[in-house]
Design a protein around this motif. Structure first.
Motif, PDB file in Angstrom:
ATOM      1  N   LYS A  77      19.368  46.017  27.326  1.00  0.00           N
ATOM      2  CA  LYS A  77      20.636  46.737  27.252  1.00  0.00           C
ATOM      3  C   LYS A  77      21.618  45.916  26.430  1.00  0.00           C
ATOM      4  O   LYS A  77      21.512  44.693  26.345  1.00  0.00           O
ATOM      5  CB  LYS A  77      21.227  46.946  28.655  1.00  0.00           C
ATOM      6  N   LYS A 130      25.965  45.726  25.612  1.00  0.00           N
ATOM      7  CA  LYS A 130      27.313  46.201  25.911  1.00  0.00           C
ATOM      8  C   LYS A 130      28.117  46.209  24.623  1.00  0.00           C
ATOM      9  O   LYS A 130      28.112  45.238  23.873  1.00  0.00           O
ATOM     10  CB  LYS A 130      27.998  45.286  26.922  1.00  0.00           C
ATOM     11  N   LEU A 153      28.991  56.597  19.849  1.00  0.00           N
ATOM     12  CA  LEU A 153      28.687  55.477  20.742  1.00  0.00           C
ATOM     13  C   LEU A 153      29.344  55.657  22.114  1.00  0.00           C
ATOM     14  O   LEU A 153      29.033  54.924  23.047  1.00  0.00           O
ATOM     15  CB  LEU A 153      29.161  54.154  20.126  1.00  0.00           C
ATOM     16  N   VAL A 189      31.001  50.299  26.777  1.00  0.00           N
ATOM     17  CA  VAL A 189      29.884  51.182  27.096  1.00  0.00           C
ATOM     18  C   VAL A 189      28.597  50.370  27.004  1.00  0.00           C
ATOM     19  O   VAL A 189      28.540  49.350  26.329  1.00  0.00           O
ATOM     20  CB  VAL A 189      29.810  52.409  26.154  1.00  0.00           C
ATOM     21  N   GLU A 190      27.578  50.841  27.702  1.00  0.00           N
ATOM     22  CA  GLU A 190      26.289  50.156  27.717  1.00  0.00           C
ATOM     23  C   GLU A 190      25.222  51.093  27.160  1.00  0.00           C
ATOM     24  O   GLU A 190      25.150  52.255  27.546  1.00  0.00           O
ATOM     25  CB  GLU A 190      25.952  49.749  29.152  1.00  0.00           C
ATOM     26  N   HIS A 191      24.432  50.576  26.227  1.00  0.00           N
ATOM     27  CA  HIS A 191      23.375  51.362  25.589  1.00  0.00           C
ATOM     28  C   HIS A 191      22.074  50.573  25.606  1.00  0.00           C
ATOM     29  O   HIS A 191      22.081  49.348  25.724  1.00  0.00           O
ATOM     30  CB  HIS A 191      23.726  51.674  24.128  1.00  0.00           C
ATOM     31  N   ASP A 192      20.961  51.305  25.422  1.00  0.00           N
ATOM     32  CA  ASP A 192      19.678  50.642  25.213  1.00  0.00           C
ATOM     33  C   ASP A 192      19.681  49.978  23.842  1.00  0.00           C
ATOM     34  O   ASP A 192      20.343  50.440  22.915  1.00  0.00           O
ATOM     35  CB  ASP A 192      18.528  51.655  25.281  1.00  0.00           C
ATOM     36  N   ASP A 193      18.925  48.920  23.722  1.00  0.00           N
ATOM     37  CA  ASP A 193      18.857  48.145  22.480  1.00  0.00           C
ATOM     38  C   ASP A 193      17.811  48.758  21.553  1.00  0.00           C
ATOM     39  O   ASP A 193      16.721  48.227  21.382  1.00  0.00           O
ATOM     40  CB  ASP A 193      18.514  46.695  22.833  1.00  0.00           C
ATOM     41  N   THR A 194      18.153  49.900  20.947  1.00  0.00           N
ATOM     42  CA  THR A 194      17.225  50.606  20.060  1.00  0.00           C
ATOM     43  C   THR A 194      17.693  50.466  18.607  1.00  0.00           C
ATOM     44  O   THR A 194      18.872  50.179  18.359  1.00  0.00           O
ATOM     45  CB  THR A 194      17.164  52.106  20.411  1.00  0.00           C
ATOM     46  N   ILE A 202      20.846  52.685  17.831  1.00  0.00           N
ATOM     47  CA  ILE A 202      22.109  52.157  18.347  1.00  0.00           C
ATOM     48  C   ILE A 202      22.543  50.943  17.544  1.00  0.00           C
ATOM     49  O   ILE A 202      23.724  50.794  17.199  1.00  0.00           O
ATOM     50  CB  ILE A 202      21.979  51.823  19.850  1.00  0.00           C
ATOM     51  N   THR A 260      29.945  42.932  20.690  1.00  0.00           N
ATOM     52  CA  THR A 260      28.750  43.224  21.473  1.00  0.00           C
ATOM     53  C   THR A 260      28.330  42.019  22.273  1.00  0.00           C
ATOM     54  O   THR A 260      28.667  40.877  21.938  1.00  0.00           O
ATOM     55  CB  THR A 260      27.576  43.635  20.556  1.00  0.00           C
TER      56      THR A 260
END
Length: 59
Positions: A3, A5, A26, A35-40, A43, A56
């Motif tokens: 993840k 941030k 985003l 916000v928190e996202h998957d590390d893809t 993104i 980040t």
């Protein structure tokens, strides 16, 4: 999956429309919002496009 941030640290005022849309995609609407996202790759590409407006960190 890892993840990441993302925090908006600068305003989107007087920025090109594509940067404003990237921030919205985003999930960032306010200054200081996190916000928190998957590390893809998707993104990470979006973050790279607005790297001067966000900070980040690994979650």
């Amino acid at each position: 999956m890892a993840k990441i941030k993302v925090k908006q640290v600068k305003s989107a005022i007087k920025r090109p429309q594509n940067q404003k849309r990237t921030l919205a995609a985003l999930g960032l609407r306010k200054l200081g919002q996190v916000v928190e996202h998957d590390d893809t790759p998707n993104i990470l590409g979006m973050i790279n496009k607005v790297k001067h407006l966000v900070s980040t960190e690994e979650a």
